[in-house]
Design a protein around this motif. Structure first.
Motif, PDB file in Angstrom:
ATOM      1  N   VAL A 101     -30.984  -3.838   2.736  1.00 50.78           N
ATOM      2  CA  VAL A 101     -30.819  -3.990   1.288  1.00 50.78           C
ATOM      3  C   VAL A 101     -29.917  -5.187   1.024  1.00 50.78           C
ATOM      4  CG1 VAL A 101     -30.035  -2.911  -0.850  1.00 50.78           C
ATOM      5  CG2 VAL A 101     -31.098  -1.511   0.922  1.00 50.78           C
ATOM      6  N   GLN A 102     -30.380  -6.063   0.139  1.00 48.34           N
ATOM      7  CA  GLN A 102     -29.630  -7.238  -0.272  1.00 48.34           C
ATOM      8  C   GLN A 102     -29.555  -7.330  -1.788  1.00 48.34           C
ATOM      9  OE1 GLN A 102     -31.982 -10.394   1.499  1.00 48.34           O
ATOM     10  NE2 GLN A 102     -30.811 -10.333   3.414  1.00 48.34           N
ATOM     11  N   LYS A 103     -28.581  -8.101  -2.274  1.00 52.34           N
ATOM     12  CA  LYS A 103     -28.584  -8.544  -3.661  1.00 52.34           C
ATOM     13  C   LYS A 103     -28.780 -10.050  -3.678  1.00 52.34           C
ATOM     14  CE  LYS A 103     -24.962  -9.106  -6.460  1.00 52.34           C
ATOM     15  NZ  LYS A 103     -23.867  -8.857  -7.439  1.00 52.34           N
ATOM     16  N   TRP A 104     -29.752 -10.498  -4.462  1.00 54.17           N
ATOM     17  CA  TRP A 104     -29.981 -11.922  -4.664  1.00 54.17           C
ATOM     18  C   TRP A 104     -29.453 -12.308  -6.042  1.00 54.17           C
ATOM     19  CZ3 TRP A 104     -35.360 -13.944  -2.686  1.00 54.17           C
ATOM     20  CH2 TRP A 104     -35.531 -13.554  -1.350  1.00 54.17           C
ATOM     21  N   ARG A 105     -28.571 -13.296  -6.068  1.00 63.98           N
ATOM     22  CA  ARG A 105     -28.077 -13.852  -7.328  1.00 63.98           C
ATOM     23  C   ARG A 105     -28.649 -15.258  -7.466  1.00 63.98           C
ATOM     24  NH1 ARG A 105     -23.423 -16.679  -9.241  1.00 63.98           N
ATOM     25  NH2 ARG A 105     -22.975 -16.141 -11.408  1.00 63.98           N
ATOM     26  N   VAL A 106     -29.645 -15.391  -8.340  1.00 62.58           N
ATOM     27  CA  VAL A 106     -30.369 -16.647  -8.501  1.00 62.58           C
ATOM     28  C   VAL A 106     -29.785 -17.413  -9.688  1.00 62.58           C
ATOM     29  CG1 VAL A 106     -32.631 -17.693  -8.935  1.00 62.58           C
ATOM     30  CG2 VAL A 106     -32.460 -15.617  -7.542  1.00 62.58           C
ATOM     31  N   THR A 107     -29.335 -18.643  -9.431  1.00 58.28           N
ATOM     32  CA  THR A 107     -28.802 -19.496 -10.505  1.00 58.28           C
ATOM     33  C   THR A 107     -29.529 -20.836 -10.576  1.00 58.28           C
ATOM     34  OG1 THR A 107     -27.075 -20.285  -9.003  1.00 58.28           O
ATOM     35  CG2 THR A 107     -26.513 -18.456 -10.457  1.00 58.28           C
TER      36      THR A 107
ATOM     37  N   ILE B 207     -35.569  -6.450 -10.443  1.00 53.31           N
ATOM     38  CA  ILE B 207     -34.749  -7.359 -11.239  1.00 53.31           C
ATOM     39  C   ILE B 207     -33.789  -6.516 -12.069  1.00 53.31           C
ATOM     40  CG2 ILE B 207     -34.723  -9.308 -12.834  1.00 53.31           C
ATOM     41  CD1 ILE B 207     -36.329  -9.778 -10.222  1.00 53.31           C
ATOM     42  N   ILE B 208     -32.483  -6.678 -11.839  1.00 49.38           N
ATOM     43  CA  ILE B 208     -31.500  -5.825 -12.505  1.00 49.38           C
ATOM     44  C   ILE B 208     -30.719  -6.554 -13.599  1.00 49.38           C
ATOM     45  CG2 ILE B 208     -31.238  -4.208 -10.595  1.00 49.38           C
ATOM     46  CD1 ILE B 208     -28.721  -5.759  -9.763  1.00 49.38           C
TER      47      ILE B 208
ATOM     48  N   PHE C  98     -31.004 -14.864 -12.651  1.00 53.66           N
ATOM     49  CA  PHE C  98     -31.207 -13.417 -12.586  1.00 53.66           C
ATOM     50  C   PHE C  98     -30.601 -12.843 -11.308  1.00 53.66           C
ATOM     51  CE2 PHE C  98     -34.999 -15.140 -10.494  1.00 53.66           C
ATOM     52  CZ  PHE C  98     -35.169 -14.308  -9.395  1.00 53.66           C
ATOM     53  N   GLU C  99     -30.484 -11.519 -11.294  1.00 50.02           N
ATOM     54  CA  GLU C  99     -30.041 -10.794 -10.111  1.00 50.02           C
ATOM     55  C   GLU C  99     -31.115  -9.789  -9.728  1.00 50.02           C
ATOM     56  OE1 GLU C  99     -26.250  -9.022 -10.812  1.00 50.02           O
ATOM     57  OE2 GLU C  99     -25.202 -10.936 -10.980  1.00 50.02           O
ATOM     58  N   ALA C 100     -31.325  -9.648  -8.429  1.00 55.93           N
ATOM     59  CA  ALA C 100     -32.332  -8.712  -7.934  1.00 55.93           C
ATOM     60  C   ALA C 100     -31.770  -7.964  -6.729  1.00 55.93           C
ATOM     61  CB  ALA C 100     -33.595  -9.453  -7.533  1.00 55.93           C
ATOM     62  N   VAL C 101     -32.187  -6.708  -6.603  1.00 54.37           N
ATOM     63  CA  VAL C 101     -31.957  -5.956  -5.371  1.00 54.37           C
ATOM     64  C   VAL C 101     -33.239  -6.027  -4.565  1.00 54.37           C
ATOM     65  CG1 VAL C 101     -31.463  -3.709  -4.362  1.00 54.37           C
ATOM     66  CG2 VAL C 101     -30.202  -4.457  -6.386  1.00 54.37           C
TER      67      VAL C 101
END
Length: 314
Positions: A248-254, A270-271, A307-310
């Motif tokens: 499990v990862q969190k992606w923080r896309v900027t 997408i959280i 956006f942020e995604a798990v």
């Protein structure tokens, strides 16, 4: 196949549910006591359906069995289940079995190891995680005597926290918390304590003390995790856990980030925020509350936006 598989979630009414699945994510929930969004699920108790594209209308479980080339897995069933939970009230204190115990006692069901990413939490919100008993005998005695304040370990939480909850862990979400949960595809829960609540018909909910005591790990305490962070273009990737059950990862896309073909299928939720997924000249808009799967060997592809995604896989 270079086509993401977008899914329609399934919603579950719960005694402790509320309206935050609508308020935070914009879902059309069935009522004001909606506690669970089964976002990516092939479990028989609630299956996601493909929303668009080549496999539109197919249930995820059927896709898994009919098109194994999309997943390249030797698992007999789709092994993961992604949920979003709205704890408008305290959840029951519970514990889950491992694969061996569930296989013997629950008709071959998988065990249930899970993890929580705290999406939202009201100030002062707490979870139950673990217990203070030093032996099975002490665990049984405190349960029988109803010494819940003595037995249960409580931890205050905030948005962005992550908790790994292996099978055998006594746990509960507290009031005011919204989590994204990644778990084994199982619906087996042994309820230990339910605050003596009554349902709309005046009945208390069933407890499962014998099985719960059987599977509870003793002793048990919370150990904070240490997480690795890496950068891929405009995406910061935090790895929370990677083991036999799931990664499990969190992606923080900027900003834009390019990725090669993925070696395994990946689940995305997408959280926060919005952005875009691009592959072979085709752009797919992404927004908060979307859930999709990238099949095995998907890509190369690009993500962009804010956006942020798990992200998870098995």
């Amino acid at each position: 196949m270079n086509e993401p598989i977008f899914l329609e979630p399934v919603f579950k009414d719960r005694i402790w549910g509320g309206t935050k699945l609508r308020d935070l994510f914009g879902y059309e929930i069935p009522n004001d006591h909606t506690g669970e969004c089964w976002a990516i699920s092939a479990h028989p108790h609630g299956q996601s359906v493909v929303r668009q594209g080549t496999y539109k209308g197919k249930r995820l479980g059927d896709l898994w069995s009919e098109h194994p080339e999309l997943f390249a897995s030797d698992s007999k069933v789709f092994p993961l289940l992604t949920k979003i939970l709205d704890a408008s009230d305290d959840l029951s204190v519970q514990v889950h079995p491992d694969d061996i115990y569930a296989g013997e006692h629950e008709n071959g069901e998988l065990g249930k190891t899970e993890c929580w990413y705290i999406v939202d939490a009201e100030p002062g919100s707490v979870i139950v995680y673990g217990h203070e008993a030093k032996s099975k005998e002490e665990l049984v005695r405190w349960i029988e005597e109803g010494k819940w304040d003595t037995l249960l370990t409580k931890i205050e939480v905030k948005p962005g926290d992550f908790f790994y909850v292996p099978s055998g862990t006594i746990h509960a979400l507290g009031k005011g918390i919204v989590v994204l949960e990644t778990q084994q595809s199982s619906d087996t829960t042994y309820r230990v304590y339910d605050y003596d609540r009554k349902d709309s018909e005046g009945n208390t909910r069933e407890l499962h003390l014998e099985k719960a005591i059987d599977v509870t790990t003793v002793p048990q305490s919370y150990q904070p995790g240490s997480y690795q962070t890496s950068q891929q273009g405009g995406t910061e990737i935090t790895t929370f856990v990677s083991n036999e059950f799931f990664s499990v990862q969190k992606w923080r896309v900027t900003g834009p980030a390019q990725f090669e073909k993925n070696k395994t299928y990946q689940l995305f939720s997408i959280i926060e925020g919005e952005g875009e997924l691009s592959v072979e000249g085709q752009a797919y808009p992404l927004r908060k509350g979307e859930h999709f799967i990238l099949p095995v060997n998907f890509g190369p592809y690009e993500v962009s936006g804010n956006f942020e995604a798990v992200v998870s896989w098995n």
